[in-house]
Design a protein around this motif. Structure first.
Motif, PDB file in Angstrom:
ATOM      1  N   VAL A 173      39.488  62.697 -80.237  1.00  0.00           N
ATOM      2  CA  VAL A 173      39.162  61.963 -79.015  1.00  0.00           C
ATOM      3  C   VAL A 173      38.526  62.938 -78.036  1.00  0.00           C
ATOM      4  O   VAL A 173      39.105  63.977 -77.722  1.00  0.00           O
ATOM      5  CB  VAL A 173      40.424  61.332 -78.396  1.00  0.00           C
ATOM      6  CG1 VAL A 173      40.080  60.612 -77.095  1.00  0.00           C
ATOM      7  CG2 VAL A 173      41.074  60.363 -79.387  1.00  0.00           C
ATOM      8  N   PHE A 174      37.345  62.610 -77.556  1.00  0.00           N
ATOM      9  CA  PHE A 174      36.627  63.438 -76.602  1.00  0.00           C
ATOM     10  C   PHE A 174      36.653  62.750 -75.239  1.00  0.00           C
ATOM     11  O   PHE A 174      36.273  61.580 -75.137  1.00  0.00           O
ATOM     12  CB  PHE A 174      35.188  63.661 -77.063  1.00  0.00           C
ATOM     13  CG  PHE A 174      35.088  64.397 -78.379  1.00  0.00           C
ATOM     14  CD1 PHE A 174      35.216  65.773 -78.418  1.00  0.00           C
ATOM     15  CD2 PHE A 174      34.895  63.703 -79.561  1.00  0.00           C
ATOM     16  CE1 PHE A 174      35.136  66.459 -79.630  1.00  0.00           C
ATOM     17  CE2 PHE A 174      34.824  64.370 -80.771  1.00  0.00           C
ATOM     18  CZ  PHE A 174      34.949  65.751 -80.810  1.00  0.00           C
ATOM     19  N   PRO A 175      37.107  63.446 -74.197  1.00  0.00           N
ATOM     20  CA  PRO A 175      37.214  62.835 -72.863  1.00  0.00           C
ATOM     21  C   PRO A 175      35.906  62.195 -72.417  1.00  0.00           C
ATOM     22  O   PRO A 175      34.832  62.792 -72.538  1.00  0.00           O
ATOM     23  CB  PRO A 175      37.589  64.014 -71.962  1.00  0.00           C
ATOM     24  CG  PRO A 175      38.275  64.989 -72.876  1.00  0.00           C
ATOM     25  CD  PRO A 175      37.568  64.852 -74.200  1.00  0.00           C
ATOM     26  N   GLY A 176      36.002  60.959 -71.943  1.00  0.00           N
ATOM     27  CA  GLY A 176      34.837  60.251 -71.436  1.00  0.00           C
ATOM     28  C   GLY A 176      33.971  59.617 -72.505  1.00  0.00           C
ATOM     29  O   GLY A 176      32.968  58.988 -72.180  1.00  0.00           O
ATOM     30  N   GLU A 177      34.337  59.780 -73.782  1.00  0.00           N
ATOM     31  CA  GLU A 177      33.546  59.216 -74.872  1.00  0.00           C
ATOM     32  C   GLU A 177      34.388  58.223 -75.666  1.00  0.00           C
ATOM     33  O   GLU A 177      35.608  58.340 -75.721  1.00  0.00           O
ATOM     34  CB  GLU A 177      33.010  60.320 -75.786  1.00  0.00           C
ATOM     35  CG  GLU A 177      32.078  61.277 -75.067  1.00  0.00           C
ATOM     36  CD  GLU A 177      31.365  62.237 -76.016  1.00  0.00           C
ATOM     37  OE1 GLU A 177      31.430  62.024 -77.252  1.00  0.00           O
ATOM     38  OE2 GLU A 177      30.740  63.188 -75.526  1.00  0.00           O
TER      39      GLU A 177
END
Length: 296
Positions: A173-177
């Motif tokens: 999980v990538f922040p903001g994506e």
């Protein structure tokens, strides 16, 4: 305990989810659990599902609501909850083909002890036309990436052993994506296992205009870290020379859009990445142009 979990990630699809539900109700064999992972819908999906839970459907319906995070996070949630031997994903705008559960369990009984990761079957459209290509005559087993590398085309329906899926890392999980390719986990599984071929249509699909397959330029622009991650995986486990070149170009482009530094040095294919750097710059420019034009 049922044998199969059919899990359905959904987001703002109350208007199509009934079609999925009805296809499950029509199954000749109901040795299944339906797990719905609601990725933050606000369109009354929860109330709709609860109305179905109150009925005698012949199978259990489980419902989980989570904050919106994208399809891959809904898959992570599903894999944490599934407790049956097998699992398969049916999207919230698709139908399980008539008789699919019976065909899956009959085939699985034949190959359960042969060490496969699961089964691979066919998708068709709502009129019954095959999506892409079928399986070559006599093919008994394949990997997903091997099937495509051999010239196969079109989405295929995957039925996995739950214990196998859990041996591999969750989707990052990538922040903001909100996008990481679901094929990430499948590519890892391909390195260790084959899938038994079930030459039957298991799912009927309808691609929505606002689905991810119809908005890829915008997806590239909004989720560059997720795409850069996926291209790195593809470069580590290539499926062909032409595909590897394309992955290198896309890797460069996604890294540029994500603002990453040392793009070549961090690449698993440094020389090839250096050679494809300029095309990658061009793709990044095109992505900003086309993705920005789509808006959203």
């Amino acid at each position: 305990m049922p044998t199969l979990t059919v899990f359905t990630p959904t987001y703002e699809r109350a208007h199509t989810l009934s079609r999925t539900y009805e296809s499950l109700c029509r199954q000749s064999c109901k040795d299944l659990v339906w797990l719905i992972v609601d990725d933050g819908s606000t369109d009354g999906t929860g109330d709709l599902v609860r109305s179905w839970q109150e009925k005698e459907n012949g199978f259990e319906i489980r419902y989980i609501w989570k904050e919106n995070g994208g399809m891959h996070t809904a898959h992570n949630t599903a894999y944490e909850q599934i407790d049956t031997e097998l699992n398969m994903c049916i999207d919230s705008d698709d139908c399980l083909a008539d008789g699919a559960v019976e065909k899956i369990l009959t085939k699985w009984a034949q190959v359960r002890d042969k060490g496969y990761a699961g089964l691979i079957g066919l998708d068709a459209d709502m009129e019954g036309r095959l999506i892409g290509t079928g399986f070559p005559s006599g093919m008994e087993a394949t990997t997903l990436s091997g099937y495509y590398a051999g010239g196969g085309r079109g989405d295929k329906k995957l039925v996995y052993r739950t214990d196998v899926v859990r041996r591999y890392p969750p989707y990052p999980v990538f922040p903001g994506e909100k996008y990481v390719a679901l094929a990430y986990k499948y590519r890892l599984i391909d390195q260790d296992y084959e899938l038994a071929v079930l030459d039957e249509v298991l799912c009927q699909v309808e691609y929505q205009p606002d689905g991810s397959s119809g908005t890829m330029w915008r997806q590239y622009l909004k989720n560059p870290n997720g795409f850069a991650f996926w291209r790195e995986v593809c470069m580590r486990y290539p499926t062909g020379k032409k595909r590897l070149l394309m992955d290198c170009v896309h890797y460069v482009s996604s890294c540029i859009l994500a603002g990453k530094k040392h793009i070549v040095l961090r690449s698993p294919r440094k020389l090839l990445t250096a050679l494809t750097f300029l095309p990658g710059v061009g793709l990044a420019w095109m992505t900003r142009r086309k993705g920005g034009a789509l808006g959203g």
